[in-house]
Design a protein around this motif. Structure first.
Motif, PDB file in Angstrom:
ATOM      1  N   ALA A 144     -46.362 -20.352  22.585  1.00 32.47           N
ATOM      2  CA  ALA A 144     -47.211 -19.175  22.750  1.00 32.47           C
ATOM      3  C   ALA A 144     -47.851 -18.723  21.449  1.00 32.47           C
ATOM      4  CB  ALA A 144     -46.394 -18.037  23.360  1.00 32.47           C
ATOM      5  N   ASP A 145     -47.165 -18.898  20.295  1.00 30.15           N
ATOM      6  CA  ASP A 145     -47.688 -18.398  19.025  1.00 30.15           C
ATOM      7  C   ASP A 145     -48.542 -19.413  18.279  1.00 30.15           C
ATOM      8  OD1 ASP A 145     -46.408 -15.987  19.428  1.00 30.15           O
ATOM      9  OD2 ASP A 145     -44.675 -16.485  18.182  1.00 30.15           O
ATOM     10  N   VAL A 146     -48.581 -20.668  18.741  1.00 33.67           N
ATOM     11  CA  VAL A 146     -49.299 -21.714  18.001  1.00 33.67           C
ATOM     12  C   VAL A 146     -50.808 -21.466  17.979  1.00 33.67           C
ATOM     13  CG1 VAL A 146     -49.654 -24.195  17.719  1.00 33.67           C
ATOM     14  CG2 VAL A 146     -47.447 -23.347  18.539  1.00 33.67           C
ATOM     15  N   PRO A 147     -51.457 -21.071  19.094  1.00 32.23           N
ATOM     16  CA  PRO A 147     -52.894 -20.803  19.013  1.00 32.23           C
ATOM     17  C   PRO A 147     -53.244 -19.739  17.984  1.00 32.23           C
ATOM     18  CG  PRO A 147     -52.233 -21.019  21.301  1.00 32.23           C
ATOM     19  CD  PRO A 147     -50.971 -20.984  20.488  1.00 32.23           C
ATOM     20  N   PHE A 148     -52.417 -18.687  17.868  1.00 34.80           N
ATOM     21  CA  PHE A 148     -52.727 -17.655  16.874  1.00 34.80           C
ATOM     22  C   PHE A 148     -52.577 -18.191  15.459  1.00 34.80           C
ATOM     23  CE2 PHE A 148     -51.599 -14.200  13.984  1.00 34.80           C
ATOM     24  CZ  PHE A 148     -52.816 -13.517  14.021  1.00 34.80           C
ATOM     25  N   ALA A 149     -51.583 -19.039  15.215  1.00 39.02           N
ATOM     26  CA  ALA A 149     -51.431 -19.615  13.878  1.00 39.02           C
ATOM     27  C   ALA A 149     -52.645 -20.458  13.503  1.00 39.02           C
ATOM     28  CB  ALA A 149     -50.160 -20.452  13.803  1.00 39.02           C
ATOM     29  N   LEU A 150     -53.311 -21.027  14.486  1.00 38.26           N
ATOM     30  CA  LEU A 150     -54.556 -21.761  14.235  1.00 38.26           C
ATOM     31  C   LEU A 150     -55.676 -20.814  13.829  1.00 38.26           C
ATOM     32  CD1 LEU A 150     -55.115 -24.467  17.020  1.00 38.26           C
ATOM     33  CD2 LEU A 150     -54.920 -24.856  14.554  1.00 38.26           C
ATOM     34  N   SER A 151     -55.813 -19.706  14.554  1.00 33.51           N
ATOM     35  CA  SER A 151     -56.959 -18.828  14.354  1.00 33.51           C
ATOM     36  C   SER A 151     -56.741 -17.814  13.240  1.00 33.51           C
ATOM     37  CB  SER A 151     -57.303 -18.096  15.657  1.00 33.51           C
ATOM     38  OG  SER A 151     -56.225 -17.277  16.070  1.00 33.51           O
ATOM     39  N   GLY A 152     -55.526 -17.266  13.118  1.00 36.42           N
ATOM     40  CA  GLY A 152     -55.244 -16.272  12.095  1.00 36.42           C
ATOM     41  C   GLY A 152     -55.985 -14.972  12.336  1.00 36.42           C
TER      42      GLY A 152
END
Length: 310
Positions: A144-152
């Motif tokens: 769930a948190d991986v997409p946000f780590a991509l976008s920041g």
């Protein structure tokens, strides 16, 4: 068909995150919960180096104890590399070296940052040329948190936290993190939350469809730390404190030494204290360090996973 972009080392840096706000819906039949959260990427980073190889392997270094981390196929970074290789039809593997500074099982998405950085590194190294949207689809399959780590940056996450909408944040917010010497299991924290909600002696109102409060978005848009301090909230905080009661004392200590507010980040046990400005954050860091806590001053928002050349 893909063409290798480089035989040289690719370096990628990805940030940890703080959950500024988190509402958790009722448990679903599949055992998961819908959430509404406000993420902010902060300047505590994971650094990933990648080399072409025949096999998939990972090693660790850094400022946190990595001795308990798996290095086999269950590791999230290895899973990310293999997923990208399968998707793009890459026949080879990768050797990964990860310098970790985000606490493990700390509620800051360190493993997710590793996975996001690995996707970016391998995409560049193998020359897969996937679009940003395609990388985000793969990221969502990993956690769930991986997409946000991509976008920041700063974003609102819904569903399981992986459906992202950018949120405007002006200026820079200063935080002091109290990093614990232990981790908390995310499933255990959610399980404790469900137990507390089922306790008829402690009635808790649960919204059918959680949303992020408008006050959070307004404070971010205004760049106003005092307004944001008033809006901080985490439904998981009582559960995390129940499993690790010492967190309550740390929360009181931080607020007694000048923090505008403190909050458990995600499922914890990292405590995030919001400060008025950089000078106030340094003073708070010194006070918490004097109390023998591992305190780190960070700022946000910062960019997501990105290739570096230093």
């Amino acid at each position: 068909m893909t063409i290798a972009a480089t035989d040289e080392t690719v370096r990628v840096r990805a940030p940890g995150k703080i959950n500024l706000f988190m509402r958790v819906g009722e448990v679903q039949p599949d055992g998961y919960h819908d959430v509404a959260t406000a993420y902010q990427a902060v300047s505590l980073y994971e650094d990933v180096r990648a080399w072409p190889d025949d096999e998939f392997s990972v090693g660790f270094s850094g400022s946190v104890d990595t001795s308990g981390l798996p290095t086999d196929a269950s590791n999230l970074a290895i899973r990310a590399a293999k997923l990208l290789a399968r998707t793009a039809g890459v026949p080879g593997g990768v050797r990964l070296e990860i310098e970790k500074h985000v606490p493990i099982a700390g509620g800051m998405g360190g493993g997710s940052a590793d996975a996001a950085a690995t996707l970016v590194a391998c995409d560049a190294m193998w020359g897969t040329a996937l679009s940003k949207e395609e990388l985000h689809v793969l990221a969502a399959k990993l956690g769930a948190d991986v997409p946000f780590a991509l976008s920041g940056g700063t974003a609102i996450g819904t569903g399981r936290g992986d459906r992202l909408s950018p949120a405007l944040a002006t200026g820079s917010f200063h935080w002091v993190l109290a990093l614990a010497e232990f981790g908390l299991s995310t499933p255990a924290v959610y399980g404790e939350l469900d137990r507390q909600r089922a306790d008829k002696t402690r009635p808790v109102a649960v919204g059918a469809s959680p949303v992020v409060a408008a006050s959070v978005l307004q404070a971010l848009r205004a760049g106003d730390p005092r307004r944001l301090a008033d809006a901080l909230h985490n439904d998981l905080q009582p559960a995390a404190i129940a499993l690790a009661p010492g967190l309550g004392g740390i929360l009181e200590l931080g607020e007694a030494h000048g923090a505008l507010a403190g909050i458990v980040s995600g499922s914890g046990p990292t405590m995030a204290f919001l400060a008025e400005d950089a000078s106030s954050a340094i003073d708070l860091q010194v006070a918490l360090s004097a109390a023998r806590l591992n305190a780190v001053h960070v700022h946000g928002p910062v960019h997501g996973a990105r290739i570096t050349y230093a």
